[in-house]
Design a protein around this motif. Structure first.
Motif, short mmCIF file in Angstrom:
data_model
loop_
_atom_site.label_atom_id
_atom_site.label_comp_id
_atom_site.label_asym_id
_atom_site.label_seq_id
_atom_site.Cartn_x
_atom_site.Cartn_y
_atom_site.Cartn_z
N GLN A 299 0.83 -1.21 0.00
CA GLN A 299 0.00 0.00 0.00
C GLN A 299 0.86 1.26 0.00
O GLN A 299 0.62 2.19 -0.74
CB GLN A 299 -0.90 0.01 1.25
N THR A 300 1.88 1.24 0.87
CA THR A 300 2.75 2.41 0.96
C THR A 300 3.46 2.64 -0.37
O THR A 300 3.57 3.78 -0.85
CB THR A 300 3.77 2.20 2.09
N PHE B 196 -4.27 6.49 0.68
CA PHE B 196 -3.99 6.81 2.09
C PHE B 196 -5.25 6.66 2.94
O PHE B 196 -5.19 6.16 4.07
CB PHE B 196 -3.44 8.23 2.20
N PHE C 281 -6.04 3.32 4.59
CA PHE C 281 -5.28 2.77 5.72
C PHE C 281 -6.08 2.91 7.00
O PHE C 281 -6.46 4.02 7.36
CB PHE C 281 -3.96 3.53 5.91
N PRO D 178 -2.60 4.26 9.67
CA PRO D 178 -1.34 4.58 8.98
C PRO D 178 -0.20 4.73 9.99
O PRO D 178 -0.38 5.34 11.04
CB PRO D 178 -1.63 5.90 8.27
N THR E 248 3.89 5.56 6.44
CA THR E 248 2.78 5.91 5.55
C THR E 248 2.55 7.41 5.54
O THR E 248 2.44 8.03 4.48
CB THR E 248 1.50 5.21 6.04
N SER F 229 5.34 9.08 3.68
CA SER F 229 5.23 8.89 2.23
C SER F 229 4.23 9.87 1.64
O SER F 229 4.46 10.44 0.57
CB SER F 229 4.78 7.48 1.90
#
Length: 711
Positions: free
Chosen positions: A276-277, A296, A299, A302, A306, A309
């Motif tokens: 995902q990241t 995002f 999540f 997070p 994360t 990012s």
DNA sequence: CTAGGGTTAG
């Protein structure tokens, strides 16, 4: 079960303090194996309670009653490591007469996974000296220590030993650790050679290779390796996907990125946090920041990576304000930022020149003990430089323990922007002593410093040295800087010759020459340059304006009108000049003659008063900067309402504290009349004013400007 | 009883 164990330990503690003699008597009658079993079970309990105190109690007993021996000793070391105390384990390890290879390995790997690479290597070397042969477990962890410490020769020597012992390619754990080590050293050829020889290749080995290529900037090769891995029927996992998505992001290759995204979904790794990241980063790098924001939102919790990012992606896409908003939200959620996070947030502040927000983040850097971190440090130097506080930048810089080439570049660039040419040169010259090798950015920064301070001779000297040595690749930016330097100092022929030296001179170069022509009223060369610009960028707006300026400054009004009508036909609109000032975190923007501000009347009153005062000190409106054919009085009036004058009047109106430095920003270069006006204003108001224009900073104080009137 | 690869930065 656990409860029973707990009570056995308590019983032992009880025996320790009260009935030792009884215990002693009963134990002496027992056979050794039974004692061993008893102690073994006690060590097992220590593993459950994870208490070093318990390990200590058991050990005391064992020594006291003479039952410490190889098997149990190893168990105790293992227990100490699991209780989280390497130092205690080491004490036991050193006391043990016969050490099993497993214990050497446990100790070494514990050191290395706890960021104590030095101790790990020390133990590895002692092991070899003691005649204990390292095995596949030893090698699979020790190479990481060499790469952590950058010990390339020592790492190669250990590699040699693994070859001698026949473990280099027969065990894929050893092989992938070697690939990783060589990749971290940037020696992809060696990494590739090892990986080719490994007998049973697996996904970890390929991932190490992919990451290596990707981090060394060879993203194309990373994609190749990924493809060949898939072709060999080896399935990618979450680690592999995370890495290859970053590769696609580095290449800004949305096509492959989406393809991999599909594979991630098909393979069922989409929910993995790393996937995902990396997806978030990939889309941000490809410019699809809204997709990143969408990812995002998915999540549930997070983590700091994360958040970071996302912040990095936002800054990259010019969404600094949202980046800072997210940063604040992250802090509110009690997620601890690290140096990655803080340096990205600081970058957002630098881009917006938000000094107050930046100072608050600086406080956080201090709070989290990252003042001496190279990344946070460089970001802070950058921030203060971009906000015009060279002294702050320098004090952050001086506090750094390890100065690397990037923090050095940031400091030189800060000096450059703020017109401290000599200081920049001094730092540049100190690099050799510090063992730092200048790179392209260093050279550009130092040339810019010379340029902004009119150090023509010094700039030419550095440029000549670099050209002769050919160790640093000069880009168009370097040439543009030199063209500006030579051109502005009046050496127009040399400047033009330099432009012609560049293989494919771009618009920027010719436009730089053009503005130098404007400065020196060089009409013929200006026309040549304009033609070149229009060849490369037909209908370039800026060059038309510059040519208008050339004609206007030489009083050639008929030509000016001609160009203006051409521009009208081409529907050009001049990029309007704008100045702004940040008061209590609110940005106030002004255009020339702007009456839209809610306190416009008061601003104009302040401005009128200021103009009267500065006139008494000798300010004379310089109408050469008005590019319209108006009569003198009208020209003067139009000068009075330039955006920078309005912004400064407003700032003086609302801030009465004489010690507060006024900071204004302008999107274009500051005009010559305003420049001289501001110098007078610092005298009549006893205030310090810092103005950042499109090119650099001007620090006005006591009637003088840091640029020395050369900009 | 001990082991290898990933995601955030100037």
């Amino acid at each position: 079960m656990t409860v029973r164990r707990r009570s056995q330990l308590n019983h032992l503690k009880y025996l320790t303090s009260t009935a030792q003699s009884c215990f002693d008597a009963s134990f002496k009658n027992t056979r050794l194996t039974e004692a061993s079993q008893f102690y073994s079970s006690l060590v097992q309990q220590c593993l459950h309670t994870r208490s070093l105190l318990d390990v200590g109690i058991v050990q005391t007993h064992m020594i006291k009653f003479g039952y410490i021996h190889l098997h149990i000793g190893n168990k105790l070391i293992d227990a100490s490591l699991k209780c989280g105390s390497i130092s205690y384990a080491r004490k036991l390890f050193d006391e043990l007469p016969n050490r099993h290879i497993v214990m050497w390995n446990s100790m070494i790997s514990s050191y290395i996974s706890h960021k104590k690479s030095k101790e790990g290597i020390g133990l590895y070397e002692r092991m070899v000296l003691d005649g204990v042969y390292p095995d596949e477990y030893t090698f699979s962890c020790v190479f990481k220590a060499f790469s952590n410490l950058g010990l390339i020769n020592e790492g190669r020597r250990a590699h040699g030993l693994s070859v001698v012992l026949g473990l280099e390619v027969s065990n894929v754990f050893v092989g992938s650790a070697l690939v990783d080590m060589y990749a971290k050293f940037g020696r992809m050829k060696d990494a590739r050679l090892v990986s080719n020889r490994v007998v049973d290749k697996d996904v970890v080995l390929f991932t190490a290779l992919i990451v290596g290529y990707s981090q060394q900037g060879d993203n194309g090769e990373a994609l190749e390796v990924f493809g060949s891995m898939i072709n060999q029927g080896i399935k990618a996992n979450a680690y592999t996907f995370a890495s290859i998505l970053i590769t696609c992001g580095n290449l800004e290759d949305l096509t492959n990125g989406k393809l991999v995204h599909g594979l991630v979904i098909k393979s069922g790794y989409e929910p993995a946090v790393a996937s995902q990241t990396s997806l978030l980063t990939m889309y941000a790098r490809c410019g699809l920041i809204d997709d990143s924001l969408r990812i995002f939102k998915r999540f549930p919790n997070p983590n700091h990576v994360t958040w970071t990012s996302l912040i990095v992606g936002l800054v990259r896409n010019g969404r600094e304000e949202l980046a800072l908003k997210k940063f604040r939200k992250m802090i509110c959620k009690s997620i601890v930022p690290n140096s990655f996070t803080l340096s990205s947030a600081l970058q957002a502040c630098s881009n917006l020149a938000m000094i107050d927000e930046g100072r608050q983040i600086h406080a956080m850097v201090t709070k989290f003990g990252l003042d001496r971190d190279v990344y946070a440090g460089a970001a802070l130097v950058n921030l203060y430089g971009k906000c015009g506080s060279t002294e702050m930048a320098r004090s952050v810089f001086d506090a750094l323990i390890d100065i690397d080439v990037v923090s050095m570049n940031s400091m030189i660039y800060s000096y450059a922007q703020n017109g401290f040419g000599h200081e920049a040169l001094e730092l540049f010259n100190s690099m050799k002593e510090l063992g730092l090798e200048p790179n392209e950015v260093t050279i550009l920064s130092v040339l810019l410093a010379c340029n902004n301070s009119g150090l023509v001779h010094e700039g030419c000297q550095i440029f000549a040295t670099i050209t002769n040595n050919q160790t640093i690749e000069l880009t168009r930016d370097h040439y543009a800087c030199m063209v500006d330097l030579l051109g502005r100092s009046g050496r127009l022929e040399e400047a033009e010759a330099l432009v012609k030296q560049v293989r494919n001179p771009d618009v920027v170069l010719w436009r730089t020459l053009l503005s130098a022509c404007k400065l020196h009223g060089e009409v013929e060369m200006a026309e040549r340059a304009v033609n070149k610009v229009l060849e490369l960028a037909p209908g370039d707006e800026g060059s038309h304006i510059l040519l208008t300026n050339v004609y206007a400054s030489t009083g050639n009004w008929s030509q000016v009108i001609g160009i203006k009508s051409t521009m009208r036909d081409l529907k050009f609109k001049k990029n309007p000049a704008m100045s702004w000032v940040d008061v209590d975190r609110e940005v106030h923007t002004f255009m020339a003659g702007d009456l839209s501000h809610r306190r416009s009347r008061e601003i104009n009153e302040t401005l009128e008063k200021l103009i009267e005062k500065v006139k008494l000190l000798g300010y004379v409106p310089d109408t050469r900067f008005v590019l319209q054919d108006l009569d003198e009085e009208l020209k003067k009036r139009s000068l009075y309402y330039h955006s920078e004058k309005l912004a400064i009047s407003f700032a003086l109106l609302v801030s009465s504290n004489k010690n507060t430095i006024i900071r204004i920003f302008k999107n274009l270069r500051v005009c010559g009349d305003c420049h001289s006006w501001i110098k007078f204003v610092t005298k009549v108001s006893s205030r310090e004013i810092i103005a950042r224009d499109a090119k650099r900073f001007h620090h006005f104080k006591d009637g003088l400007c840091s640029c020395g009137d050369y900009w």
